[in-house]
Scaffold this motif. Sequence first.
Motif, PDB file in Angstrom:
ATOM      1  N   UNK A  85       0.851  -1.185   0.000  1.00 12.33           N
ATOM      2  CA  UNK A  85       0.000   0.000   0.000  1.00 12.33           C
ATOM      3  C   UNK A  85       0.886   1.233   0.000  1.00 12.33           C
ATOM      4  N   UNK A  86       0.562   2.150  -0.894  1.00  9.34           N
ATOM      5  CA  UNK A  86       1.335   3.371  -1.036  1.00  9.34           C
ATOM      6  C   UNK A  86       0.397   4.567  -0.880  1.00  9.34           C
ATOM      7  N   UNK A  87       0.785   5.510  -0.042  1.00  9.55           N
ATOM      8  CA  UNK A  87       0.038   6.760   0.105  1.00  9.55           C
ATOM      9  C   UNK A  87       0.595   7.763  -0.893  1.00  9.55           C
ATOM     10  N   UNK A  88      -0.296   8.456  -1.578  1.00  9.23           N
ATOM     11  CA  UNK A  88       0.101   9.402  -2.617  1.00  9.23           C
ATOM     12  C   UNK A  88      -0.122  10.825  -2.102  1.00  9.23           C
ATOM     13  N   UNK A  89       0.942  11.624  -2.179  1.00  9.77           N
ATOM     14  CA  UNK A  89       0.904  13.030  -1.784  1.00  9.77           C
ATOM     15  C   UNK A  89       1.060  13.901  -3.018  1.00  9.77           C
ATOM     16  N   UNK A  90       0.506  15.111  -2.944  1.00 11.62           N
ATOM     17  CA  UNK A  90       0.596  16.031  -4.086  1.00 11.62           C
ATOM     18  C   UNK A  90       0.860  17.447  -3.617  1.00 11.62           C
ATOM     19  N   UNK A  91       1.584  18.151  -4.453  1.00 12.58           N
ATOM     20  CA  UNK A  91       1.723  19.603  -4.364  1.00 12.58           C
ATOM     21  C   UNK A  91       1.043  20.108  -5.627  1.00 12.58           C
ATOM     22  N   UNK A  92      -0.183  20.629  -5.481  1.00 13.01           N
ATOM     23  CA  UNK A  92      -0.960  21.033  -6.650  1.00 13.01           C
ATOM     24  C   UNK A  92      -0.354  22.231  -7.367  1.00 13.01           C
ATOM     25  N   UNK A  93       0.433  23.012  -6.666  1.00 15.25           N
ATOM     26  CA  UNK A  93       1.188  24.099  -7.269  1.00 15.25           C
ATOM     27  C   UNK A  93       2.628  23.930  -6.803  1.00 15.25           C
TER      28      UNK A  93
END
Length: 189
Positions: A168-176
């Motif tokens: 299981x992998x958690x996905x993080x984002x920086x939208x900008x």
Amino acid sequence: MELSIRAATVSDAEAMGRVFVDSFYAGHRGQLPDWLLDTRTYEVSRNGWARTLASPSPGEYVYVAVLDGAIAGVGMVGPAVPWPPDDVARSASLTGECYALYVAPSLQGKGVGGALLRGLAARLAADGVARLVLGVLSVNAPARGFYAAMGGRLLGERDTFDEGVRLDESVYAWDDIRTLLSSAADGSR
């Protein structure tokens, strides 16, 4: 302490292999089966980095953090891997992905990882990438805390496979991506 972030070269592969393996073992002991950990050796890692650096794929970049003349961290970014739950955001904004970010265990918590992540993000931004995502093992609470502290927003979970083992992998984002780049100016990590 003098810290710099730069593109990796083939001559860095041996030191990169040591940093990767040491960090991988320190970060994932108890999170992955021992036999899977044991597939990561200095030689295998060195050879893998050397191959990647000798024949880079378009849009992929490997950087190192150098602290007082020694390689202290390694990271790799490139085009985002397909993930349907994120398709709408990806179609609206060119998205890159951080595939790897590893810092020597003795140097974790000293700003090396943050500087390396920002350096990788800056490289993608120079190519017009406006958004960054990354996946981290969901059981790796310290790494998840680091990415959240760096301003990453948790998008969800996805499956990933390593040597046939589903994780299981958690996905993080920086939208900008600029918010990540500006975190250096305000002293964040």
